[in-house]
Design an enzyme around this catalytic site. Structure first.
Site, PDB file in Angstrom:
ATOM      1  N   CYS A   2     -21.704  43.519  31.807  1.00  0.00           N
ATOM      2  CA  CYS A   2     -21.772  44.850  32.412  1.00  0.00           C
ATOM      3  C   CYS A   2     -23.166  45.460  32.277  1.00  0.00           C
ATOM      4  CB  CYS A   2     -20.745  45.805  31.812  1.00  0.00           C
ATOM      5  SG  CYS A   2     -19.023  45.346  32.139  1.00  0.00           S
ATOM      6  N   ARG A  52     -19.941  46.193  36.867  1.00  0.00           N
ATOM      7  CA  ARG A  52     -18.810  45.694  36.087  1.00  0.00           C
ATOM      8  C   ARG A  52     -18.684  44.184  36.084  1.00  0.00           C
ATOM      9  NH1 ARG A  52     -12.398  46.635  37.420  1.00  0.00           N
ATOM     10  NH2 ARG A  52     -11.573  46.004  35.389  1.00  0.00           N
ATOM     11  N   LEU A  53     -18.560  43.638  34.878  1.00  0.00           N
ATOM     12  CA  LEU A  53     -18.112  42.271  34.670  1.00  0.00           C
ATOM     13  C   LEU A  53     -16.734  42.389  34.036  1.00  0.00           C
ATOM     14  CD1 LEU A  53     -18.691  39.209  34.705  1.00  0.00           C
ATOM     15  CD2 LEU A  53     -19.596  39.463  32.386  1.00  0.00           C
ATOM     16  N   ALA A  54     -15.679  42.191  34.816  1.00  0.00           N
ATOM     17  CA  ALA A  54     -14.311  42.450  34.365  1.00  0.00           C
ATOM     18  C   ALA A  54     -13.861  41.386  33.377  1.00  0.00           C
ATOM     19  CB  ALA A  54     -13.361  42.487  35.561  1.00  0.00           C
ATOM     20  N   ILE A  55     -13.475  41.834  32.162  1.00  0.00           N
ATOM     21  CA  ILE A  55     -13.019  40.907  31.128  1.00  0.00           C
ATOM     22  C   ILE A  55     -11.679  41.374  30.551  1.00  0.00           C
ATOM     23  CG2 ILE A  55     -13.539  39.915  28.859  1.00  0.00           C
ATOM     24  CD1 ILE A  55     -16.484  40.077  29.556  1.00  0.00           C
ATOM     25  N   ASN A  78     -20.770  49.714  28.266  1.00  0.00           N
ATOM     26  CA  ASN A  78     -21.085  48.287  28.279  1.00  0.00           C
ATOM     27  C   ASN A  78     -20.799  47.724  26.901  1.00  0.00           C
ATOM     28  OD1 ASN A  78     -22.214  45.693  28.625  1.00  0.00           O
ATOM     29  ND2 ASN A  78     -24.237  46.420  28.016  1.00  0.00           N
TER      30      ASN A  78
END
Length: 214
Positions: A2, A52-55, A78
């Protein structure tokens, strides 16, 4: 991973807020390719931005910037809170309800329940947080105690800009501000890294580990 960024425009500027937003978000694309989001206060002079890096929660319920249940707080976050499930259980017992499964939503509920300082003391993890309190019209920037997640900030012709990466700051700086900081360069050759609050660019600062500013 993120990426977060934002700007408070406190001085006249030839660039519209949308141009700041585009430059910052575009420069952070690699940190969060899944989606992007932006939020603006009613006055229109403050923007919170998120890549966004969706985790933890890949659904739309994890989208950021995210508002608290009362609407008082807005966050761009983040990182990862390792004990968020435990905190979520405590907050559920206090009557909080959750729409999704993200640690971001738990952070906001914890701040609503206990206040920012007490909530931060309970977070176990790595994080950089931009939190806007709409009641107090106040922006907080916070970095985790170990300093795993970076956060840079500067004043650009009177406007306050922050971002997860120095690259994003450079994307909005005027050319005459893009000068190497000789003290930072010297520290890099001496220590092998640039210690906070220094950054490699003159006039840009790095938030220290465990530091909170507003």
């Amino acid at each position: 991973m993120c990426g977060i960024a934002g700007v408070i425009q406190t001085a006249p500027d030839r660039r519209a807020p949308s141009l700041y937003q585009s430059a910052l978000l575009d420069s952070l694309h690699h940190r969060g390719p899944d989606s992007q989001g932006s939020w603006h206060n009613e006055a229109g002079n403050l923007s919170l931005l998120h890549r966004r890096l969706a985790i933890q929660d890949i659904s739309p319920a994890g989208h950021q910037p995210m508002s608290s249940s009362s609407g008082r707080f807005v966050i761009a976050f983040n990182g990862e809170i390792y004990n968020f499930v435990k905190l979520r259980d405590q907050l559920t017992a206090l009557g909080f309800c959750f729409q999704g499964h993200s640690d971001t939503e738990v952070i906001l509920a914890a701040i609503e329940a206990w206040g920012l300082d007490q909530a931060l003391a309970q977070f176990e993890g790595m994080f950089a947080i931009a939190l806007y309190d709409q009641h107090e019209d106040r922006l907080f920037l916070v970095r985790d105690r170990v300093g795993e997640k970076p956060l840079y900030y500067t004043f650009n012709d009177g406007n306050f800009v922050f971002a997860s990466e120095l690259k994003a700051i450079l994307a909005v700086l005027e050319k005459h501000h893009k000068q190497i900081n000789p003290n930072a360069l010297g520290a890099y050759f001496k220590y092998g890294y640039v210690p906070a609050p220094l950054a490699m660019i003159d006039g840009v600062f790095k938030l220290g580990a465990g530091q909170k500013i507003s």
